[in-house]
Design a protein around this motif. Structure first.
Motif, PDB file in Angstrom:
ATOM      1  N   ARG A   1      10.887  -2.962   1.411  1.00 46.31           N
ATOM      2  CA  ARG A   1      12.267  -2.496   1.267  1.00 46.31           C
ATOM      3  C   ARG A   1      12.326  -1.113   0.646  1.00 46.31           C
ATOM      4  NH1 ARG A   1      15.601  -5.304  -3.372  1.00 46.31           N
ATOM      5  NH2 ARG A   1      14.364  -3.766  -4.534  1.00 46.31           N
ATOM      6  N   ASN A   2      11.532  -0.896  -0.389  1.00 46.67           N
ATOM      7  CA  ASN A   2      11.546   0.371  -1.121  1.00 46.67           C
ATOM      8  C   ASN A   2      10.383   1.291  -0.748  1.00 46.67           C
ATOM      9  OD1 ASN A   2      12.964  -1.671  -3.308  1.00 46.67           O
ATOM     10  ND2 ASN A   2      13.820   0.403  -3.382  1.00 46.67           N
ATOM     11  N   ARG A   3       9.689   0.979   0.331  1.00 43.25           N
ATOM     12  CA  ARG A   3       8.539   1.782   0.789  1.00 43.25           C
ATOM     13  C   ARG A   3       7.627   2.132  -0.383  1.00 43.25           C
ATOM     14  NH1 ARG A   3       7.295   7.441   3.247  1.00 43.25           N
ATOM     15  NH2 ARG A   3       8.895   8.170   1.820  1.00 43.25           N
ATOM     16  N   VAL A   4       7.147   1.133  -1.068  1.00 45.73           N
ATOM     17  CA  VAL A   4       6.305   1.342  -2.242  1.00 45.73           C
ATOM     18  C   VAL A   4       4.895   1.759  -1.817  1.00 45.73           C
ATOM     19  CG1 VAL A   4       5.258   0.225  -4.249  1.00 45.73           C
ATOM     20  CG2 VAL A   4       7.633  -0.274  -3.623  1.00 45.73           C
ATOM     21  N   ASN A   5       4.383   2.795  -2.458  1.00 43.28           N
ATOM     22  CA  ASN A   5       3.012   3.246  -2.258  1.00 43.28           C
ATOM     23  C   ASN A   5       2.316   3.327  -3.608  1.00 43.28           C
ATOM     24  OD1 ASN A   5       2.628   3.913   0.668  1.00 43.28           O
ATOM     25  ND2 ASN A   5       4.447   5.155   0.271  1.00 43.28           N
TER      26      ASN A   5
ATOM     27  N   HIS B   1      12.386   9.304  -7.804  1.00 39.02           N
ATOM     28  CA  HIS B   1      13.023  10.527  -7.313  1.00 39.02           C
ATOM     29  C   HIS B   1      14.510  10.577  -7.661  1.00 39.02           C
ATOM     30  CE1 HIS B   1      15.164   8.464  -4.024  1.00 39.02           C
ATOM     31  NE2 HIS B   1      14.076   7.721  -3.889  1.00 39.02           N
ATOM     32  N   GLY B   2      15.092  11.750  -7.480  1.00 37.16           N
ATOM     33  CA  GLY B   2      16.508  11.943  -7.757  1.00 37.16           C
ATOM     34  C   GLY B   2      17.381  11.816  -6.525  1.00 37.16           C
ATOM     35  N   PHE B   3      18.650  12.139  -6.687  1.00 39.24           N
ATOM     36  CA  PHE B   3      19.634  12.054  -5.606  1.00 39.24           C
ATOM     37  C   PHE B   3      19.219  12.936  -4.429  1.00 39.24           C
ATOM     38  CE2 PHE B   3      23.174  14.198  -3.489  1.00 39.24           C
ATOM     39  CZ  PHE B   3      23.816  13.117  -2.914  1.00 39.24           C
ATOM     40  N   GLY B   4      19.351  12.395  -3.216  1.00 42.87           N
ATOM     41  CA  GLY B   4      19.091  13.162  -2.008  1.00 42.87           C
ATOM     42  C   GLY B   4      17.630  13.413  -1.723  1.00 42.87           C
ATOM     43  N   CYS B   5      16.740  12.781  -2.487  1.00 41.10           N
ATOM     44  CA  CYS B   5      15.304  13.032  -2.359  1.00 41.10           C
ATOM     45  C   CYS B   5      14.582  11.735  -1.991  1.00 41.10           C
ATOM     46  CB  CYS B   5      14.751  13.600  -3.658  1.00 41.10           C
ATOM     47  SG  CYS B   5      15.513  15.158  -4.174  1.00 41.10           S
ATOM     48  N   ASP B   6      13.269  11.817  -1.927  1.00 40.61           N
ATOM     49  CA  ASP B   6      12.431  10.636  -1.750  1.00 40.61           C
ATOM     50  C   ASP B   6      11.095  10.886  -2.445  1.00 40.61           C
ATOM     51  OD1 ASP B   6      10.897  12.238  -0.087  1.00 40.61           O
ATOM     52  OD2 ASP B   6      11.575  11.301   1.759  1.00 40.61           O
TER      53      ASP B   6
ATOM     54  N   ARG C   1      -2.699   5.038 -12.440  1.00 40.98           N
ATOM     55  CA  ARG C   1      -2.282   4.301 -11.238  1.00 40.98           C
ATOM     56  C   ARG C   1      -0.820   4.639 -11.001  1.00 40.98           C
ATOM     57  NH1 ARG C   1      -1.413  -2.237 -10.907  1.00 40.98           N
ATOM     58  NH2 ARG C   1      -1.169  -2.426  -8.648  1.00 40.98           N
ATOM     59  N   LEU C   2      -0.528   5.276  -9.889  1.00 41.78           N
ATOM     60  CA  LEU C   2       0.822   5.751  -9.615  1.00 41.78           C
ATOM     61  C   LEU C   2       1.541   4.821  -8.647  1.00 41.78           C
ATOM     62  CD1 LEU C   2       0.230   9.591  -9.113  1.00 41.78           C
ATOM     63  CD2 LEU C   2       0.570   8.309 -11.246  1.00 41.78           C
ATOM     64  N   VAL C   3       2.768   4.485  -8.987  1.00 38.76           N
ATOM     65  CA  VAL C   3       3.632   3.691  -8.118  1.00 38.76           C
ATOM     66  C   VAL C   3       4.767   4.604  -7.659  1.00 38.76           C
ATOM     67  CG1 VAL C   3       5.132   1.674  -7.934  1.00 38.76           C
ATOM     68  CG2 VAL C   3       3.053   1.569  -9.356  1.00 38.76           C
ATOM     69  N   LEU C   4       4.797   4.877  -6.354  1.00 40.47           N
ATOM     70  CA  LEU C   4       5.856   5.701  -5.771  1.00 40.47           C
ATOM     71  C   LEU C   4       6.739   4.825  -4.894  1.00 40.47           C
ATOM     72  CD1 LEU C   4       2.925   7.583  -5.393  1.00 40.47           C
ATOM     73  CD2 LEU C   4       4.777   9.267  -5.367  1.00 40.47           C
ATOM     74  N   PHE C   5       8.007   5.177  -4.801  1.00 41.41           N
ATOM     75  CA  PHE C   5       8.930   4.367  -4.014  1.00 41.41           C
ATOM     76  C   PHE C   5      10.153   5.196  -3.640  1.00 41.41           C
ATOM     77  CE2 PHE C   5      10.613   4.214  -8.227  1.00 41.41           C
ATOM     78  CZ  PHE C   5      11.985   4.049  -8.101  1.00 41.41           C
ATOM     79  N   ASP C   6      10.928   4.660  -2.712  1.00 44.11           N
ATOM     80  CA  ASP C   6      12.222   5.239  -2.352  1.00 44.11           C
ATOM     81  C   ASP C   6      13.311   4.235  -2.726  1.00 44.11           C
ATOM     82  OD1 ASP C   6      10.867   7.365  -1.167  1.00 44.11           O
ATOM     83  OD2 ASP C   6      10.962   6.487   0.839  1.00 44.11           O
ATOM     84  N   TYR C   7      14.363   4.718  -3.366  1.00 41.83           N
ATOM     85  CA  TYR C   7      15.509   3.846  -3.580  1.00 41.83           C
ATOM     86  C   TYR C   7      16.079   3.414  -2.231  1.00 41.83           C
ATOM     87  CZ  TYR C   7      15.625   5.319  -8.480  1.00 41.83           C
ATOM     88  OH  TYR C   7      15.305   5.553  -9.792  1.00 41.83           O
TER      89      TYR C   7
END
Length: 267
Positions: A6-10, A24-29, A45-51
């Motif tokens: 759902r949140n495209r977690v990497n 990330h902030g508004f309008g970003c990913d 260990r980095l967890v990246l995601f998109d709202y």
């Protein structure tokens, strides 16, 4: 669809290192972190995601009811942490995500162990002796302009937010990011962002916190960074000699230096 899809977690970096979540902030990913990821990933260990509603997230998971307040985005953060069983996470939030991190830490204190706020603002509207940088009329006009012509608004606002007019490619990248966001979803996130007031939440923060602001920032003036620092007990403040609201893009080395120094000494 599961939370991670759902949140495209990497997840990247040192699998045995301390966990850092990049928000990330508004309008970003999550792609907006790419310039500092290599340095952070060397030891963490980095967890990246998109709202939900941004980037490569699942648009079918979006609902106006949930995402009309910052609490909905904080729920995304908590649910990712729960799904991965993350604890003592250092949450690095850009712009509005700084306040989303505050809300997530309060909702799940066992999950969030530290906060890094990059160009934060707890309230964008001037009120009494508080200077957020905008009048209520300014924000109403901003939202009306977004409603009337989202692509035009993005093209006009993104370069102002990014700053660095001598490096137009930065503003163009932010414009492209804004324009790739669904306008209806962006409108809801924009209202949740620019009409929020999380000033009272700052005094409740009880984890190690770093406030990173910039020497020149049209969206979050230096007074705002100082306000956040002054209202979070024991926080540290670093003012970068940088221009604009997105130092992780405009000055990634200085941003990474500040974040890594804090992560190394947060205890």
């Amino acid at each position: 669809m599961g939370v991670l899809q759902r949140n495209r977690v990497n997840i990247v970096g040192d699998p045995d290192g301390p966990v850092v979540m990049l928000a990330h902030g508004f309008g970003c990913d999550q792609n907006m972190w790419r310039l500092i990821v290599p340095r952070l990933a060397a030891r963490h260990r980095l967890v990246l995601f998109d709202y939900v509603g941004a980037g490569g997230s699942d648009p079918s998971a979006w609902s106006e009811e949930r995402y009309s307040s910052l609490d909905g985005y904080a729920r995304d953060v908590v649910e990712i942490c729960e799904e991965l069983d993350l604890r003592d996470v250092a949450f690095v939030g850009h712009s509005v995500s700084s306040m989303i991190g505050v809300l997530a830490a309060r909702a799940a204190p066992e999950r969030i162990g530290a906060l890094v706020m990059i160009t934060p603002s707890p309230c964008y509207i001037d009120q009494g002796g508080y200077r957020g940088g905008f009048s209520r009329e300014d924000i109403d006009e901003l939202l009306a302009s977004l409603d009337a012509n989202y692509l035009g608004w993005s093209s006009a606002m993104a370069p102002v937010i990014m700053g660095n007019p001598d490096r137009p490619e930065l503003g163009e990248e932010l414009t492209e990011s804004f324009c790739s966001t669904d306008p209806a979803m962006a409108r809801v996130f924009a209202e949740a962002t620019f009409l929020s007031d999380n000033r009272d939440d700052l005094s409740r923060v009880d984890v190690p916190t770093l406030v990173v602001d910039c020497a020149q920032d049209a969206l979050a003036p230096r007074e705002v960074g100082t306000f956040v620092h002054d209202h979070i007990a024991g926080s540290r403040q670093v003012t970068l000699d940088a221009n604009g609201h997105c130092p992780h893009l405009s000055d990634p080395d200085a941003t990474a230096d500040a974040v890594l120094d804090f992560l190394d000494h947060r205890r």
